[in-house]
Design an enzyme around this catalytic site. Structure first.
Site, short mmCIF file in Angstrom:
data_model
loop_
_atom_site.label_atom_id
_atom_site.label_comp_id
_atom_site.label_asym_id
_atom_site.label_seq_id
_atom_site.Cartn_x
_atom_site.Cartn_y
_atom_site.Cartn_z
CB CYS A 59 -0.90 0.01 1.23
SG CYS A 59 -2.05 1.41 1.25
CG ASP B 219 -0.72 4.12 5.24
OD1 ASP B 219 0.16 4.65 5.93
OD2 ASP B 219 -1.93 4.10 5.56
NE ARG C 136 -0.86 5.11 8.61
CZ ARG C 136 -2.15 4.94 8.88
NH1 ARG C 136 -2.59 5.18 10.10
NH2 ARG C 136 -2.99 4.54 7.94
CG HIS D 289 -1.70 -1.03 5.91
ND1 HIS D 289 -2.21 -0.02 6.68
CD2 HIS D 289 -1.83 -0.63 4.63
CE1 HIS D 289 -2.62 0.96 5.89
NE2 HIS D 289 -2.39 0.62 4.65
CB CYS E 157 -5.83 -0.39 4.56
SG CYS E 157 -5.46 0.19 2.89
CO CO Z 1 -3.43 1.27 3.00
#
Ligand code: CO
Length: 211
Positions: free
Chosen positions: A42, A44, A46, A98, A101
């Site tokens: 992803c 993302d 993080r 994750h 998400c």
């Molecule tokens: Co995500």
């Protein structure tokens, strides 16, 4: 100092300390990259691939998009997959989602995210629809999101198997293995939830016999 200038100054520090630690580090990387892994994760911020897997530059070939989707008309994803499998000859392809998400949460909502994002998120809604019997029984919203995250990862791994890229590699060199993982933002632990070994039986409808 602008925020982006901090990145450039961090970068100078990193380069210096990396070379102090291993003087020929960059020389080796310039000459060759031989990653064993393709990571489809992803976007993302993080979930930084190298950091959470304790790997260095040169070890993982990376593709990231919202909610780690494998879409068979996505030229970007397919180019990365083709290059990783046929040129770099990676041994493992990892789809890593994750928990928590934003893409999964958005897809479970009824909000209009406008045309482009709606198109992207619809692919996740389709995964929900295919598994609605199981998901609808989970009353706790967070638990339902977590389960959809897992089912989404499994679906993306299965989509990889449906590509001629993977099927041809399985036939020619009995690799790569396909993995479905889910990372937890809460404790930083990756949960391996799905594994397809190279050469696994492909559903008849999706199997190419004349590769
Ligand atoms: Co995500």
């Amino acid at each position: 100092m602008h925020s982006f200038e901090k990145l450039l100054s961090n970068n100078k520090d990193w380069s210096k300390s990396r070379q102090a630690f291993e003087p020929d580090f960059f020389k080796k990387l310039v000459e060759l990259q031989t990653p064993e892994f393709l990571w489809i994760g992803c976007s993302d911020s993080r979930v930084p691939t190298n950091e959470i897997t304790g790997t260095q530059p040169g070890e993982i070939f990376v593709h990231r998009n919202i909610a780690n989707l494998v879409i068979d008309t996505d030229v970007n994803l397919l180019s990365v997959l083709y290059y990783a499998v046929n040129i770099l000859k990676v041994k493992h392809v990892i789809v890593c989602g994750h928990y928590g998400c934003g893409g999964i949460k958005a897809a479970m909502s009824n909000s209009d995210f406008k045309q482009i994002l709606n198109m992207w998120l619809r692919k996740i809604k389709d995964v929900y629809k295919d598994n609605s019997e199981e998901l609808d029984q989970i009353s706790d919203l967070e638990k339902r999101e977590n389960r959809l995250t897992e089912l989404n990862v499994i679906e993306q791994v299965r989509r990889l198997m449906k590509t001629s890229i993977i099927q041809k590699a399985w036939k020619d060199r009995q690799a790569p293995d396909l993995h479905g993982w889910v990372y937890s933002l809460n404790d930083g632990i990756i949960n391996p939830i799905y594994h397809l070994k190279a050469g696994e039986e492909v559903d008849a409808l999706y199997r190419y016999d004349d590769l």
